[in-house]
Design an enzyme around this catalytic site. Structure first.
Site, PDB file in Angstrom:
ATOM      1  N   ASP A  16     -17.663  59.234  71.769  1.00 52.41           N
ATOM      2  CA  ASP A  16     -17.390  58.075  72.018  1.00 52.41           C
ATOM      3  C   ASP A  16     -16.456  57.251  70.858  1.00 52.41           C
ATOM      4  OD1 ASP A  16     -17.711  58.018  74.782  1.00 52.41           O
ATOM      5  OD2 ASP A  16     -19.673  57.302  74.579  1.00 52.41           O
ATOM      6  N   ARG A  97     -29.604  47.136  64.904  1.00 53.63           N
ATOM      7  CA  ARG A  97     -28.391  46.601  65.400  1.00 53.63           C
ATOM      8  C   ARG A  97     -27.833  45.328  64.743  1.00 53.63           C
ATOM      9  NH1 ARG A  97     -27.763  51.284  66.549  1.00 53.63           N
ATOM     10  NH2 ARG A  97     -27.934  51.936  68.804  1.00 53.63           N
ATOM     11  N   ASP A 126     -27.542  47.406  73.580  1.00 49.51           N
ATOM     12  CA  ASP A 126     -27.005  47.538  72.145  1.00 49.51           C
ATOM     13  C   ASP A 126     -25.704  46.518  72.005  1.00 49.51           C
ATOM     14  OD1 ASP A 126     -28.865  49.003  70.762  1.00 49.51           O
ATOM     15  OD2 ASP A 126     -28.129  50.753  71.612  1.00 49.51           O
ATOM     16  N   SER A 177     -29.283  61.082  76.116  1.00 49.24           N
ATOM     17  CA  SER A 177     -28.699  60.090  75.155  1.00 49.24           C
ATOM     18  C   SER A 177     -29.526  59.633  74.156  1.00 49.24           C
ATOM     19  CB  SER A 177     -28.264  58.836  76.007  1.00 49.24           C
ATOM     20  OG  SER A 177     -28.158  57.903  75.200  1.00 49.24           O
TER      21      SER A 177
HETATM   22  N1  ARG Z   1     -33.926  51.161  74.998  1.00 44.87           N
HETATM   23  C1  ARG Z   1     -33.846  51.052  73.570  1.00 44.87           C
HETATM   24  C2  ARG Z   1     -33.217  49.755  73.227  1.00 44.87           C
HETATM   25  O1  ARG Z   1     -32.817  48.864  73.813  1.00 44.87           O
HETATM   26  C3  ARG Z   1     -33.022  52.163  73.031  1.00 44.87           C
HETATM   27  C4  ARG Z   1     -31.417  52.108  73.230  1.00 44.87           C
HETATM   28  C5  ARG Z   1     -30.653  53.451  72.597  1.00 44.87           C
HETATM   29  N2  ARG Z   1     -29.454  53.130  72.303  1.00 44.87           N
HETATM   30  C6  ARG Z   1     -28.647  54.167  72.574  1.00 44.87           C
HETATM   31  N3  ARG Z   1     -27.439  53.887  72.283  1.00 44.87           N
HETATM   32  N4  ARG Z   1     -28.972  55.334  73.064  1.00 44.87           N
HETATM   33  O2  ARG Z   1     -33.402  49.296  72.049  1.00 44.87           O
END
Ligand code: ARG
Length: 401
Positions: A16, A97, A126, A177
């Site tokens: 991506d 993040r 995110d 993922s």
């Molecule tokens: N659900 C978790 C969170 O919101 C993990 C997110 C994982 N992010 C990803 N791009 N795979 O913090």
């Protein structure tokens, strides 16, 4: 006129974010792209990733080692806050993040970019964390999120990249993922989308399955100074070394797995698997040391603060006035949280089996049932009379009707 002239793009080396490079240039008229790959201890080799961005058309490719600040400025405050979203998820992804956002904003300033970009889609948390953090740090920067708008499936994304001359890996892609850094891994999608499906052993990397853990327990003593973990088994360690070693130790005993359905900010429920061995052990140990060193009222009041804090971090409000105010409260509470916690690791469990502190408020002469007892038992009578008075009055009055 394109959407921006010069863009700093958060770059992971994945499909991506790689396709984002020609997409931003060809579709959105961006003239110059500087990629920024952040090292958060995820264990990737960054030099190939740096080169890959250049091959894909980036004018400059930066690699930033953010591991140390990730632990000291983001993980340690969260440990002081005993931060667990919905009482379980220790925010291992969420904490990364705002730090990446800060690095993007700093690079944009340094290289004179008018926008920053990331590869998040429109369904997750995110994107919120990036967008809100970036706008908090520099409200005049544009934020571009091509993957949120392009509406391409996985196959279409790869086809688009190839049409732009990118060589994308044809390796059989994982159905999952995954996000990874020094604090932990999050795994979603594929067979996990059915919350009834037990995760296969293949999803785990940092933690052993119980069948493969040692048959003898192992003890680890974690030292804290003012709420900050500083040592393991009596040796002072740098923050990164401490987390790395504890990940190995706890992971080897199968400690640190979480399987939960959580509520995303964007309204979706999602099934998530996490492994965060060190972070979970550190939070449990820290909370325990607080029980020895904080007064009852501070401990109880702090629980509410911790809940709010965890939600703020999860929901992308790391850089916000309420978060700053809560940080000030939490930091003040940590002045006496110094001492050592003994943890027993065994077959997927981390059990606190001992705690000690020079700053302990625990007083053996008050707690003991032996003849050393200093507690004034007679004082209890008057106290209970006053404490129970409202209830007694209520009872008498309601009986009278
Ligand atoms: N659900 C978790 C969170 O919101 C993990 C997110 C994982 N992010 C990803 N791009 N795979 O913090």
């Amino acid at each position: 006129m394109g959407r921006a002239e010069k863009v700093v793009l958060a770059y992971s080396g994945g499909v991506d974010t790689t396709v984002c490079i020609p997409y931003l240039m060809n579709e959105w008229g961006v003239k110059e792209i500087i990629t920024l790959a952040a090292d958060l201890g995820q264990g990737d080799e960054l030099e190939p990733i740096r080169k890959k961005a250049l091959t894909a058309g980036a004018t400059q490719s930066l690699v930033a080692d953010l591991t140390e600040e990730f632990i000291t400025e983001y993980a340690f405050p969260a440990i002081a806050a005993n931060a667990l979203y919905e009482n379980r998820y220790p925010l291992s992804t969420a904490l990364a993040r705002p730090l990446i956002a800060r690095a993007l904003v700093e690079a944009a300033a340094k290289y004179g970019a008018d926008a920053v970009a990331h590869g998040c889609t429109g369904k997750g948390n995110d994107q919120v964390r990036f967008d809100v953090s970036i706008s908090a740090l520099n409200p005049s920067l544009k934020v571009l999120a091509p993957a949120r708008e392009w509406g391409m499936s996985r196959e279409e994304t790869i086809a688009f990249g190839e049409k732009c001359g990118l060589e994308l890996p044809v390796k059989k892609s994982s159905p999952y993922s995954i996000d990874r850094n020094l604090l932990g891994r999050s795994i979603e999608a594929g067979p996990l989308e059915d919350p009834w499906n037990e995760p296969l052993e293949e999803v785990f990397l940092m933690t052993k399955g119980i069948a493969d853990t040692p048959n003898e327990p192992e003890y680890v003593e974690i030292g804290f100074v003012q709420g900050i973990p500083t040592s393991l088994n009596g040796s002072d360690l740098s923050p990164v070394a401490l987390v790395t070693q504890l990940n190995d130790l706890a992971g080897r005993h199968g400690v640190g797995r979480i399987d939960m359905v959580e509520n995303r900010l964007v309204g979706i429920k999602s099934r998530e698997i996490y492994e965060a061995p060190a972070l979970l052990v550190l939070i449990a140990a820290h909370r325990d040391l607080e029980s020895l060193t904080l007064t009852a009222d501070v401990t109880h009041y702090k629980r509410g603060i911790e809940e709010t804090y965890s939600q703020l971090v999860y929901n992308g409000l790391w850089y916000s006035p309420l978060k700053n105010a809560l940080d000030a409260f939490i930091q003040k509470t940590q002045e006496r949280v110094t001492g050592t916690v003994r943890v027993k690791l065994f077959k997927g469990t981390a059990t606190i089996v001992g705690r000690k502190s020079d700053k302990a408020l625990y007083t053996e002469e008050l707690a003991t049932y032996s003849s050393d007892d200093q507690f004034d038992h007679k004082a209890a009578e008057g106290f209970i009379y006053v404490w129970g008075l409202p209830t007694r009055v209520w009872s008498e009055k309601t009986r009278q009707g």
